[in-house]
Design an enzyme around this catalytic site. Structure first.
Site, mmCIF file in Angstrom:
data_model
loop_
_atom_site.group_PDB
_atom_site.id
_atom_site.type_symbol
_atom_site.label_atom_id
_atom_site.label_comp_id
_atom_site.label_asym_id
_atom_site.label_seq_id
_atom_site.Cartn_x
_atom_site.Cartn_y
_atom_site.Cartn_z
ATOM 1 N N ARG A 185 36.506 32.437 56.274
ATOM 2 C CA ARG A 185 36.979 32.285 54.910
ATOM 3 C C ARG A 185 38.077 31.223 54.796
ATOM 4 O O ARG A 185 37.919 30.106 55.312
ATOM 5 C CB ARG A 185 37.404 33.662 54.359
ATOM 6 C CG ARG A 185 36.195 34.615 54.197
ATOM 7 C CD ARG A 185 36.565 36.040 53.864
ATOM 8 N NE ARG A 185 37.252 36.156 52.594
ATOM 9 C CZ ARG A 185 36.650 36.217 51.402
ATOM 10 N NH1 ARG A 185 35.346 36.141 51.300
ATOM 11 N NH2 ARG A 185 37.364 36.363 50.297
ATOM 12 N N ASP A 222 49.774 35.445 47.125
ATOM 13 C CA ASP A 222 48.734 35.763 46.140
ATOM 14 C C ASP A 222 49.363 35.673 44.763
ATOM 15 O O ASP A 222 50.550 35.965 44.601
ATOM 16 C CB ASP A 222 48.206 37.188 46.389
ATOM 17 C CG ASP A 222 46.881 37.470 45.686
ATOM 18 O OD1 ASP A 222 46.849 37.374 44.438
ATOM 19 O OD2 ASP A 222 45.898 37.786 46.364
ATOM 20 N N TYR A 270 48.787 46.565 48.038
ATOM 21 C CA TYR A 270 48.553 45.147 48.345
ATOM 22 C C TYR A 270 49.505 44.257 47.556
ATOM 23 O O TYR A 270 50.101 43.327 48.113
ATOM 24 C CB TYR A 270 47.101 44.785 48.039
ATOM 25 C CG TYR A 270 46.796 43.315 48.151
ATOM 26 C CD1 TYR A 270 46.549 42.722 49.384
ATOM 27 C CD2 TYR A 270 46.757 42.504 47.015
ATOM 28 C CE1 TYR A 270 46.268 41.368 49.490
ATOM 29 C CE2 TYR A 270 46.474 41.149 47.111
ATOM 30 C CZ TYR A 270 46.232 40.585 48.354
ATOM 31 O OH TYR A 270 45.960 39.242 48.444
#
Length: 250
Positions: free
Chosen positions: A20, A146, A159
């Site tokens: 990835r 993120d 998360y």
């Protein structure tokens, strides 16, 4: 400022570097002339396939390291393996990450330990172990965070908490390790869809909310890593968001 031909002896260590985003970053840095250390946990087949691919381009340029990064007592030894093999370390890319939903009311301690461990604990202790070697080369650390570090993702509180912590880790280490080591982060948006099933309606809903009306390619992240490695000599403690403008509409 580093130029591409200055990278031929430099070494980058990428966690989760064989699949990835990690693999995209690996290919891009390798094409720039860097030698690589690629960490993997379970993906042995993918690891050896990528190593063979890159060795076909430049022999003996990729070292593979298998490890569970949650075993932090072993991380210093891992760093020593890199130094024993290449004699230096210039870049640490903290990319390895666990990602899965943890609905509130259903979270168990093992899930907390895993998500906080892979996304925050391991990057901290890896950075601590790498710091002396990066100081010697005036290198850098790049953390993959993120967009949900600032805008929490529904059903993913653990998360999101972990990635928010990684943002603060980035800023804290930038202060602690300056002036010799720069520390920055990249916050991807919709680059690769999650490995678990996501229906087309959900994908299209996400894309429709992005000003650029498309998902990004892994090369967008890889190019941003390269920028932070050799074109960002006066940037540290920053998070670069690569999301096509998605956070503007949330």
């Amino acid at each position: 400022m580093m130029q591409n031909n200055d990278l031929t002896r430099k070494v980058a260590f990428i966690t989760g570097g064989v699949k990835r985003l990690g693999a995209a970053i690996a290919r891009h840095l390798h094409a720039s002339g860097m030698n690589l250390v690629l960490h993997y946990r379970h993906s042995e087949t993918a690891a050896h396939a990528l190593q063979a691919e890159l060795h076909n381009q430049r022999s003996e340029s990729v070292l593979l390291l298998q490890a569970d990064l949650l075993h932090t007592a072993k991380l210093t030894r891992m760093m020593q393996q890199i130094i024993d093999h290449y004699g230096r370390l210039d870049v640490l890319v903290n990319n390895a990450s666990s990602f899965y939903p943890t609905p509130l009311g259903e979270v168990e301690e093992p899930e907390w330990e895993d998500l906080l461990g892979t996304n925050l604990k391991a990057p901290f202790f890896l950075s601590q172990a790498a710091a002396p070697h990066l100081s010697a080369t005036q290198g850098c650390i790049i953390n993959l965070v993120d967009i949900h570090a600032e805008r929490p993702l529904k059903l993913h509180p653990v998360y999101s908490i972990a990635k928010a912590g990684l943002v603060m880790l980035t800023k804290s280490l930038a202060r602690e390790l300056g002036p010799k080591v720069r520390v920055n982060a990249i916050a991807p948006g919709a680059i690769l869809w999650p490995t678990h099933e996501m229906d087309e309606v959900t994908k299209q809903r996400i894309i429709s909310s992005i000003p650029l009306k498309c998902h990004g390619e892994p090369t967008a992240i890889a190019k941003t890593v390269s920028f932070l490695v050799y074109d960002a000599e006066y940037i540290t403690g920053q998070v670069i968001t690569v999301d096509g403008g998605r956070t503007l509409s949330q």
